[in-house]
Design an enzyme around this catalytic site. Structure first.
Site, PDB file in Angstrom:
ATOM      1  CE1 TYR A   1     -22.105  16.767 -16.058  1.00  0.00           C
ATOM      2  CE2 TYR A   1     -20.821  14.887 -15.335  1.00  0.00           C
ATOM      3  CZ  TYR A   1     -22.000  15.424 -15.791  1.00  0.00           C
ATOM      4  OH  TYR A   1     -23.094  14.591 -15.965  1.00  0.00           O
TER       5      TYR A   1
ATOM      6  N   PRO B   1     -29.112   9.143  -8.632  1.00  0.00           N
ATOM      7  CG  PRO B   1     -27.233   7.783  -8.271  1.00  0.00           C
ATOM      8  CD  PRO B   1     -27.685   9.020  -9.003  1.00  0.00           C
ATOM      9  CG  LEU B   2     -27.136   9.119  -3.902  1.00  0.00           C
ATOM     10  CD1 LEU B   2     -25.909   9.851  -3.371  1.00  0.00           C
ATOM     11  CD2 LEU B   2     -27.377   7.845  -3.109  1.00  0.00           C
ATOM     12  N   GLY B   3     -31.378  10.864  -5.564  1.00  0.00           N
ATOM     13  CA  GLY B   3     -32.343  11.964  -5.568  1.00  0.00           C
ATOM     14  C   GLY B   3     -31.665  13.273  -5.195  1.00  0.00           C
TER      15      GLY B   3
END
Ligand SMILES: NC(=O)c1ccc[n+]([C@@H]2O[C@H](COP(=O)([O-])OP(=O)(O)OC[C@H]3O[C@@H](n4cnc5c(N)ncnc54)[C@H](OP(=O)(O)O)[C@@H]3O)[C@@H](O)[C@H]2O)c1
Length: 299
Positions: free
Chosen positions: A73, A219-221
């Site tokens: 990252y 997880p939040l798309g």
């Protein structure tokens, strides 16, 4: 609850309950994904470094004690910022990092899970994070050009050397998990998953049956629009659709540890409010029954 109420409330991550990873690392179930504190395309430094540092410190203030990151990252940027913002670390903080998937340029990934590279990648993470041992070290993704057993054997040896406390996996099938577990205990699995992206449903069930943590990525798309049903549930609960998405994950299985990613304190606060959002069973069932092509989340 009125809409303004849940959004103004900031909960502690502890409101989501706890899960013990690998039998000895107890964390609050709502964690934080540190991929978003880099530049565009997960490349280079973030546009606002002070905001990234403030977001990491705010996560700790809100009792987040599971932070997900990776050597790639930035590359290196996310791990360096975590150390800059949080070292010396609070005693209960678990940093889960990864290796085996390199970032050669913005938006690009290249596989590299050779034993030699994994050993070098781990050394880099230890140095950047200023640690002697990584609590949870995840193979970022299997490398088709390298024997999977060779990658896992390398991580098992690094664990025996005391440089890794627990070995974990990401972007895997059930077969990968079973093959890995013949070589080394696996404490967590990280695959893409949300209420509207259910390809890994069977992996969640496998993890639950085997006491393995499941860390859903995106997880939040990735904040893309998913389905009208979630807007409806959110309105009924006085919450936002993204908070409902997190509440769905927390209810889906006790082994799920969501790691929503954000680069802003405001969004972090909103996301942490979901720790205390109890999704009524009917709303959970309605969202669980939806059949949505995963492509709707991938843009
Ligand atoms: N293992 C893997 O291969 C893999 C792949 C991808 C991600 N991950 C991990 O999983 C974590 C989560 O995945 P992700 O970051 O890709 O996706 P995500 O958590 O589903 O969504 C993050 C996106 O949503 C936005 N966002 C977050 N909170 C928001 C809010 N309250 N309101 C509006 N927008 C909001 C963020 O933008 P802002 O920054 O503006 O808030 C960001 O663009 C990552 O951070 C990383 O640690 C792992």
């Amino acid at each position: 609850m009125a809409k303004s109420m849940i959004n103004e409330q900031v909960h502690s991550a502890a409101a989501a309950g706890t899960f013990t990873i690998g039998g000895d690392l107890t964390v609050n179930r709502l964690g934080y994904g540190a991929m978003r504190i880099t530049g565009p395309g997960i490349w280079g430094p973030p546009a606002d470094k002070d905001s990234a540092i403030a977001t990491l410190r705010r996560a700790i203030d809100l009792d987040v004690n599971l932070i997900d990151t990776a050597d790639s990252y930035g590359p290196a940027v996310s791990e360096e910022l975590i150390a800059k913002a949080l070292y010396p670390y609070p005693p209960a903080l678990v940093i889960a990092t990864k290796g085996g998937w390199e970032r050669p340029g913005p938006g690009q990934w290249t596989h590299n899970a050779s034993p030699k590279h994994l050993a070098e990648a781990l050394e880099g993470s230890l140095k950047r994070l200023r640690l002697d041992r990584i609590d949870v070290y995840q193979l970022h993704t299997p490398d088709n050009a390298v024997s999977f057993e060779a990658s896992m054997g390398a991580l098992a040896r690094l664990r025996e050397q005391g440089k890794i406390r627990h070995v974990a996996l990401s972007n895997v099938t059930r077969e990968h998990i079973e093959r890995a577990r013949k070589i080394v205990p696996i404490v967590s699995v990280q695959n893409r998953y949300s209420f509207a992206d259910r390809e890994s449903d069977y992996i969640v069930d496998y993890c639950e049956a085997n006491g393995i943590a499941f860390l859903p990525w995106a997880p939040l798309g990735q904040a893309k629009e998913a389905h009208d049903a979630i807007q409806k549930v959110a309105k009924e609960l006085g919450a936002t659709p993204l908070q409902v998405a997190l509440a769905w994950l927390l209810k889906r299985s006790k082994v799920i540890l969501p790691i929503p990613g954000t680069s802003s304190v405001k969004h972090l606060d909103e996301n942490l409010s979901a720790a205390g959002l109890e999704l009524p069973q009917a709303a959970f069932d309605e969202l669980s029954a939806l059949s949505i092509p995963p492509a709707s989340l991938r843009g």
